[in-house]
Design a protein around this motif. Structure first.
Motif: not given
Length: 399
Positions: A375-395
């Motif tokens: 869904a295009l919503s602010l909740e989705t944006f928050e989830q994408i940013m969390r996923f990006t941060y988690s992936t970046f921390t792993l890298l």
């Protein structure tokens, strides 16, 4: 008031986008022959849309340095996904024309009603959509200028983008100038394409939100006109008024069906584009962040600034889509509430039956889904940013 009604054209919200699509070979403008425009479109897109990302991809295959790979990978991924979104516009051009026809019909209905609040709501969304395009345009202009400045101030020879052409440009001034001129031309064309590709999803979401808002205002007035006019009369006048209110509800239900049709078409044209944007953003944000860290170690200030601008632009693209999707969802909920708020108590039984069926249709809020799933919503944006941060921390730990 008549002049304002006649001037209503909500499709002007995407007038900039259509102009870009005409210039880049997707939509043939009136007055130009089919053959001439087809030749122009094939040549332009072969030279830029196809060759430009291939040169970036070829350079990526020859890169061995980690910092250079992060820079090249982020640019290559972004450019390839941007071209895929551009191709998607070509594939859905028939739906874009269908939206244009549907908007004319909905504008005509709004003009016939002639309520100032409805006209104002639609014009406001048109202004927001056009303002969004101009904001993206400023960002792309700034990024383009910054890329050119970086090449000019570098002490050694460097291309605008790391790419492979099979020519010795480091020792040949002629090849160096020609390649940079080609990259500058490709950069401008790609920037114009990307500006339209990134800003047309929020523009169409604005159009949908505006027509939902206009219909909400229209529905809320159902059944209150007689009270506002202070009319009084016998049973005949009262029954005639209730019949008139029923017909008004039927017209609003037809308007609601047009709004649902508009949402269905927008869902089809935005599904692939938004999904590609989400996947691209998550990948590019990580690689840009890694590239920024490498440039910080090398104290390359210009590259660091470009990385920050690139990261901000990618994040902004996702945020804007999710923000306007969330606005549309909120407006759809307000539209549902409007049917409860109309003066249904005094109306005919057939009015109440039609209203119940309509309420059952509008219980679920309208949403646009990326890939028919997210869904295009602010909740989705928050989830994408969390996923990006988690992936970046792993890298970062792997580094």
């Amino acid at each position: 008031m008549v002049a304002n009604q006649e001037g209503l054209d909500t499709h002007s919200a995407v007038s900039y986008h259509w102009r870009v699509w005409e210039l880049t070979g997707l939509m043939r403008p009136p007055g130009i022959g089919h053959l001439a425009y087809r030749v122009y479109s094939v040549v332009l897109n072969s030279v830029v849309t196809v060759l430009f990302p291939l040169s970036l991809l070829a350079r990526l295959l020859f890169t061995t340095n980690m910092a250079a790979m992060c820079e090249n990978l982020s640019i290559t991924i972004t450019d390839i996904v941007a071209n895929l979104k551009f191709v998607n516009v070509y594939l859905v051009r028939s739906q874009l024309h269908e939206i244009r026809v549907l908007l004319r019909r909905m504008d005509g209905r709004t003009r016939s009603v002639g309520h100032p609040a409805e006209l104002s709501a639609l014009r406001r969304e048109v202004d927001i959509a056009q303002g969004t395009f101009r904001t993206f345009a400023r960002i792309f202009v700034f990024g383009t200028i910054l890329s050119c400045v970086r090449v000019v101030i570098r002490p050694d020879r460097e291309l605008i983008f790391p790419a492979w052409f099979g020519l010795d440009w480091q020792h040949s001034t002629r090849n160096y100038v020609l390649i940079n001129l080609y990259q500058l031309f490709g950069l401008i064309v790609q920037a114009v394409q990307n500006c339209a590709s990134d800003s047309y999803p929020p523009a169409y979401l604005c159009l949908l939100t505006g027509h939902m808002r206009a219909l909400e205002l229209r529905v809320r007035r159902i059944g209150y006109r007689m009270e506002e006019d202070g009319s009084s009369g016998g049973d005949l006048d009262y029954d005639a008024w209730r019949e008139e209110v029923y017909e008004e509800l039927v017209e609003c239900i037809r308007d609601l069906m047009r709004v649902h049709r508009l949402r269905e078409i927008i869902q089809r044209i935005l599904s692939v584009a938004c999904m590609a944007q989400f996947v691209c953003s998550a990948a590019v944000q990580c690689t840009v962040a890694m590239h920024f860290l490498y440039m910080a170690d090398d104290h390359d200030l210009t590259a660091m600034i470009i990385s920050i601008v690139f990261f901000t632009s990618i994040t902004l693209e996702v945020f804007v889509i999710c923000f306007f999707g969330d606005r549309m969802r909120t407006q759809s909920e307000a539209l549902c509430d409007a049917f409860y708020a109309c003066n249904w108590v005094e109306q005919l039984p057939k009015f109440k039956r039609a209203l119940l069926f309509t309420l059952a249709r509008t219980q679920r809020p309208s949403l646009i889904f990326a890939g028919n799933y997210i869904a295009l919503s602010l909740e989705t944006f928050e989830q994408i940013m969390r996923f990006t941060y988690s992936t970046f921390t792993l890298l970062l730990r792997a580094r």
